[in-house]
Write a protein that holds these residues in place. Structure first.
Motif, PDB file in Angstrom:
ATOM      1  N   LEU A  24       0.826  -1.203   0.000  1.00 27.18           N
ATOM      2  CA  LEU A  24       0.000   0.000   0.000  1.00 27.18           C
ATOM      3  C   LEU A  24       0.864   1.258   0.000  1.00 27.18           C
ATOM      4  CD1 LEU A  24      -2.894   1.222   0.270  1.00 27.18           C
ATOM      5  CD2 LEU A  24      -2.419   1.313   2.709  1.00 27.18           C
ATOM      6  N   LEU A  25       1.911   1.284   0.823  1.00 26.13           N
ATOM      7  CA  LEU A  25       2.805   2.448   0.845  1.00 26.13           C
ATOM      8  C   LEU A  25       3.507   2.639  -0.492  1.00 26.13           C
ATOM      9  CD1 LEU A  25       4.478   2.298   4.365  1.00 26.13           C
ATOM     10  CD2 LEU A  25       2.753   3.899   3.547  1.00 26.13           C
ATOM     11  N   TYR A  26       3.933   1.550  -1.099  1.00 26.39           N
ATOM     12  CA  TYR A  26       4.597   1.616  -2.397  1.00 26.39           C
ATOM     13  C   TYR A  26       3.647   2.176  -3.459  1.00 26.39           C
ATOM     14  CZ  TYR A  26       6.993   0.068  -6.625  1.00 26.39           C
ATOM     15  OH  TYR A  26       7.584   0.021  -7.852  1.00 26.39           O
ATOM     16  N   TRP A  41      -2.721  13.539  -2.441  1.00 24.72           N
ATOM     17  CA  TRP A  41      -2.108  13.398  -1.113  1.00 24.72           C
ATOM     18  C   TRP A  41      -3.159  13.071  -0.062  1.00 24.72           C
ATOM     19  CZ3 TRP A  41       2.832  13.346   0.659  1.00 24.72           C
ATOM     20  CH2 TRP A  41       3.830  13.709  -0.250  1.00 24.72           C
ATOM     21  N   ILE A  42      -4.275  13.761  -0.113  1.00 23.94           N
ATOM     22  CA  ILE A  42      -5.336  13.536   0.871  1.00 23.94           C
ATOM     23  C   ILE A  42      -5.927  12.138   0.712  1.00 23.94           C
ATOM     24  CG2 ILE A  42      -7.653  14.270   1.574  1.00 23.94           C
ATOM     25  CD1 ILE A  42      -6.758  17.150   0.813  1.00 23.94           C
ATOM     26  N   GLN A  43      -6.221  11.747  -0.522  1.00 21.01           N
ATOM     27  CA  GLN A  43      -6.816  10.434  -0.776  1.00 21.01           C
ATOM     28  C   GLN A  43      -5.919   9.315  -0.267  1.00 21.01           C
ATOM     29  OE1 GLN A  43      -7.473   9.649  -4.912  1.00 21.01           O
ATOM     30  NE2 GLN A  43      -8.018   7.514  -4.574  1.00 21.01           N
ATOM     31  N   TRP A  44      -4.665   9.324  -0.653  1.00 16.76           N
ATOM     32  CA  TRP A  44      -3.759   8.245  -0.245  1.00 16.76           C
ATOM     33  C   TRP A  44      -3.400   8.333   1.223  1.00 16.76           C
ATOM     34  CZ3 TRP A  44      -3.140   3.824  -2.491  1.00 16.76           C
ATOM     35  CH2 TRP A  44      -3.497   3.710  -3.831  1.00 16.76           C
ATOM     36  N   VAL A  48      -3.910   5.157   3.709  1.00 19.13           N
ATOM     37  CA  VAL A  48      -2.846   4.662   4.586  1.00 19.13           C
ATOM     38  C   VAL A  48      -3.292   4.713   6.046  1.00 19.13           C
ATOM     39  CG1 VAL A  48      -0.512   5.128   5.414  1.00 19.13           C
ATOM     40  CG2 VAL A  48      -0.984   5.160   2.970  1.00 19.13           C
ATOM     41  N   PHE A  49      -3.923   5.816   6.444  1.00 16.97           N
ATOM     42  CA  PHE A  49      -4.372   5.993   7.826  1.00 16.97           C
ATOM     43  C   PHE A  49      -5.397   4.919   8.210  1.00 16.97           C
ATOM     44  CE2 PHE A  49      -7.228   7.946  10.977  1.00 16.97           C
ATOM     45  CZ  PHE A  49      -6.300   8.192  11.978  1.00 16.97           C
ATOM     46  N   ILE A  50      -6.308   4.601   7.314  1.00 19.03           N
ATOM     47  CA  ILE A  50      -7.334   3.597   7.593  1.00 19.03           C
ATOM     48  C   ILE A  50      -6.737   2.191   7.558  1.00 19.03           C
ATOM     49  CG2 ILE A  50      -9.471   2.550   6.717  1.00 19.03           C
ATOM     50  CD1 ILE A  50      -9.907   5.276   7.986  1.00 19.03           C
ATOM     51  N   SER A  51      -5.796   1.947   6.673  1.00 19.92           N
ATOM     52  CA  SER A  51      -5.250   0.599   6.500  1.00 19.92           C
ATOM     53  C   SER A  51      -4.220   0.219   7.552  1.00 19.92           C
ATOM     54  CB  SER A  51      -4.613   0.457   5.121  1.00 19.92           C
ATOM     55  OG  SER A  51      -5.597   0.650   4.138  1.00 19.92           O
ATOM     56  N   LEU A  52      -3.599   1.184   8.193  1.00 13.72           N
ATOM     57  CA  LEU A  52      -2.565   0.871   9.178  1.00 13.72           C
ATOM     58  C   LEU A  52      -3.093   0.006  10.323  1.00 13.72           C
ATOM     59  CD1 LEU A  52       0.273   1.105  10.280  1.00 13.72           C
ATOM     60  CD2 LEU A  52      -0.362   3.288  11.277  1.00 13.72           C
TER      61      LEU A  52
END
Length: 78
Positions: A24-26, A41-44, A48-52
């Motif tokens: 996901l980070l990649y 930037w906001i979307q990703w 990332v925030f939700i998936s962590l």
């Protein structure tokens, strides 16, 4: 039999959480580099925030399964 399967499944879940988050980070880095607008930037960042915590929970679930915490069998005292 089932207990051993649960433990080995836990061995699979631990790195799966880490690998999913790394992927996901990649992907986020590639998409942000390709489209460096604020909305990207906001979307990703939200992805990332939700998936962590999901990926961390998956790895933690695997750790507990690997340790045998979900086994119905009593713990071996030795």
């Amino acid at each position: 039999m089932w207990s051993k399967l649960q433990r080995w499944a836990g061995f699979i879940w631990m790195p799966a959480g880490v690998l999913l988050f790394a992927t996901l980070l990649y992907t986020a880095a590639l998409q942000i580099a390709a489209h460096p607008q604020a909305d990207t930037w906001i979307q990703w960042g939200i992805f990332v925030f939700i998936s962590l915590p999901i990926c961390a929970g998956l790895s933690l679930f695997g750790w507990y399964a690997w340790q045998g915490d979900y086994s119905d069998e009593p713990a071996d005292p030795s």
